[in-house]
Design a protein around this motif. Structure first.
Motif, PDB file in Angstrom:
ATOM      1  N   GLY A  91       0.793  -1.222   0.000  1.00 30.64           N
ATOM      2  CA  GLY A  91       0.000   0.000   0.000  1.00 30.64           C
ATOM      3  C   GLY A  91       0.827   1.274   0.000  1.00 30.64           C
ATOM      4  N   ARG A  92       2.114   1.148   0.202  1.00 34.57           N
ATOM      5  CA  ARG A  92       3.003   2.314   0.211  1.00 34.57           C
ATOM      6  C   ARG A  92       3.653   2.542  -1.157  1.00 34.57           C
ATOM      7  NH1 ARG A  92       6.085   1.796   5.981  1.00 34.57           N
ATOM      8  NH2 ARG A  92       4.230   1.382   7.202  1.00 34.57           N
ATOM      9  N   ALA A  93       3.124   1.887  -2.177  1.00 32.58           N
ATOM     10  CA  ALA A  93       3.697   1.995  -3.518  1.00 32.58           C
ATOM     11  C   ALA A  93       3.857   3.462  -3.906  1.00 32.58           C
ATOM     12  CB  ALA A  93       2.823   1.259  -4.518  1.00 32.58           C
ATOM     13  N   HIS A 117       8.139   2.492 -16.155  1.00 28.15           N
ATOM     14  CA  HIS A 117       7.435   1.199 -16.185  1.00 28.15           C
ATOM     15  C   HIS A 117       6.616   1.033 -14.904  1.00 28.15           C
ATOM     16  CE1 HIS A 117      10.545   0.532 -19.186  1.00 28.15           C
ATOM     17  NE2 HIS A 117       9.825  -0.485 -19.634  1.00 28.15           N
ATOM     18  N   GLU A 118       5.514   0.339 -15.025  1.00 27.25           N
ATOM     19  CA  GLU A 118       4.681   0.046 -13.860  1.00 27.25           C
ATOM     20  C   GLU A 118       5.348  -0.952 -12.920  1.00 27.25           C
ATOM     21  OE1 GLU A 118       1.570   1.126 -12.627  1.00 27.25           O
ATOM     22  OE2 GLU A 118       2.020   2.746 -14.028  1.00 27.25           O
ATOM     23  N   VAL A 119       6.110  -1.900 -13.503  1.00 25.90           N
ATOM     24  CA  VAL A 119       6.743  -2.969 -12.727  1.00 25.90           C
ATOM     25  C   VAL A 119       8.160  -3.176 -13.225  1.00 25.90           C
ATOM     26  CG1 VAL A 119       6.642  -5.435 -12.133  1.00 25.90           C
ATOM     27  CG2 VAL A 119       4.520  -4.108 -12.285  1.00 25.90           C
ATOM     28  N   VAL A 120       9.071  -3.377 -12.294  1.00 27.64           N
ATOM     29  CA  VAL A 120      10.470  -3.700 -12.598  1.00 27.64           C
ATOM     30  C   VAL A 120      10.775  -5.017 -11.901  1.00 27.64           C
ATOM     31  CG1 VAL A 120      12.868  -2.982 -12.330  1.00 27.64           C
ATOM     32  CG2 VAL A 120      11.100  -1.268 -12.721  1.00 27.64           C
ATOM     33  N   ILE A 121      11.452  -5.918 -12.627  1.00 25.68           N
ATOM     34  CA  ILE A 121      11.793  -7.227 -12.069  1.00 25.68           C
ATOM     35  C   ILE A 121      13.268  -7.510 -12.303  1.00 25.68           C
ATOM     36  CG2 ILE A 121      11.402  -9.724 -12.213  1.00 25.68           C
ATOM     37  CD1 ILE A 121       8.557  -9.113 -13.143  1.00 25.68           C
ATOM     38  N   LEU A 177      14.329  -9.222  -7.151  1.00 23.42           N
ATOM     39  CA  LEU A 177      13.814  -7.882  -6.937  1.00 23.42           C
ATOM     40  C   LEU A 177      12.525  -7.725  -7.723  1.00 23.42           C
ATOM     41  CD1 LEU A 177      15.818  -4.581  -7.231  1.00 23.42           C
ATOM     42  CD2 LEU A 177      13.789  -4.923  -8.631  1.00 23.42           C
ATOM     43  N   ILE A 178      11.555  -7.076  -7.109  1.00 23.84           N
ATOM     44  CA  ILE A 178      10.357  -6.641  -7.826  1.00 23.84           C
ATOM     45  C   ILE A 178       9.982  -5.274  -7.304  1.00 23.84           C
ATOM     46  CG2 ILE A 178       8.740  -7.833  -6.287  1.00 23.84           C
ATOM     47  CD1 ILE A 178       6.996  -8.309  -8.890  1.00 23.84           C
ATOM     48  N   GLY A 179       9.737  -4.369  -8.227  1.00 23.69           N
ATOM     49  CA  GLY A 179       9.312  -3.026  -7.881  1.00 23.69           C
ATOM     50  C   GLY A 179       7.998  -2.725  -8.582  1.00 23.69           C
ATOM     51  N   MET A 180       7.152  -1.983  -7.892  1.00 27.83           N
ATOM     52  CA  MET A 180       5.843  -1.636  -8.440  1.00 27.83           C
ATOM     53  C   MET A 180       5.564  -0.158  -8.216  1.00 27.83           C
ATOM     54  SD  MET A 180       3.578  -4.781  -6.996  1.00 27.83           S
ATOM     55  CE  MET A 180       4.411  -6.335  -6.684  1.00 27.83           C
ATOM     56  N   ARG A 181       5.124   0.500  -9.274  1.00 25.87           N
ATOM     57  CA  ARG A 181       4.763   1.912  -9.162  1.00 25.87           C
ATOM     58  C   ARG A 181       3.436   2.063  -8.421  1.00 25.87           C
ATOM     59  NH1 ARG A 181       4.269   5.667 -14.423  1.00 25.87           N
ATOM     60  NH2 ARG A 181       5.497   3.938 -15.187  1.00 25.87           N
ATOM     61  N   ALA A 182       2.531   1.100  -8.606  1.00 30.45           N
ATOM     62  CA  ALA A 182       1.231   1.080  -7.937  1.00 30.45           C
ATOM     63  C   ALA A 182       1.054  -0.305  -7.325  1.00 30.45           C
ATOM     64  CB  ALA A 182       0.116   1.368  -8.943  1.00 30.45           C
ATOM     65  N   PRO A 183       0.136  -0.463  -6.379  1.00 34.44           N
ATOM     66  CA  PRO A 183      -0.069  -1.785  -5.769  1.00 34.44           C
ATOM     67  C   PRO A 183      -0.677  -2.784  -6.756  1.00 34.44           C
ATOM     68  CG  PRO A 183      -1.077  -0.050  -4.429  1.00 34.44           C
ATOM     69  CD  PRO A 183      -0.681   0.576  -5.727  1.00 34.44           C
TER      70      PRO A 183
END
Length: 150
Positions: A36-38, A65-69, A79-85
């Motif tokens: 939720g802190r995306a 990008h919305e998602v980085v892996i 690693l996984i990164g998300m701009r939004a949940p």
């Protein structure tokens, strides 16, 4: 983080990054607690070749990008990164199998999201994996963080 020293994390990634203690529970619960802190970037400390540069590339990647892996050689990711949940990327996941990355990519495709894929790295899950990092095996290289992997 769990069991890590804040100063070591800050020395590695810089003081501008926020670090939080993990919640109790399995991997899914620990990740969902912060989703939720995306924007967020989750990474494990069981990847000895993971550098601050990889994390910075992920941070930069989330601007486009919305998602980085960061794919791992064992079929998962480090690693996984998300701009939004995107909780659907973390729930009912076959963690600790070679299906994590393929399943994640399948779910992203269903969402119409094309992720940024970083360099593929190996992680250290079993004692025999230490052969990839002889410096780790004999204690000459140290990790600064506790793994988030199960």
């Amino acid at each position: 983080t769990t069991g890590g020293q804040l100063a070591a994390f800050e020395a590695w990634l810089g003081p501008q990054v926020n670090f939080e203690e993990q919640v109790e529970g399995g991997l899914t619960e620990r990740l969902l607690a912060f989703l939720g802190r995306a924007p967020v970037i989750f990474f494990g400390a069981d990847t000895p070749d993971l550098s601050a540069a990889h994390v910075h590339m992920a941070m930069e990647g989330l601007t486009t990008h919305e998602v980085v892996i960061g794919p791992a050689t064992d079929g998962g990711y480090y690693l996984i990164g998300m701009r939004a949940p995107y909780p659907e990327l973390l729930t009912d996941m076959p963690w600790s199998t070679d299906q994590v990355l393929p399943e994640t990519l399948k779910r992203l495709d269903a969402l119409g999201i094309v992720p940024l894929l970083l360099e593929r790295l190996s992680d250290c899950d079993r004692p025999e994996d230490l052969t990839l990092w002889p410096d780790l095996a004999d204690g000459r290289k140290t990790l600064v963080a506790q793994s988030v992997a199960e």
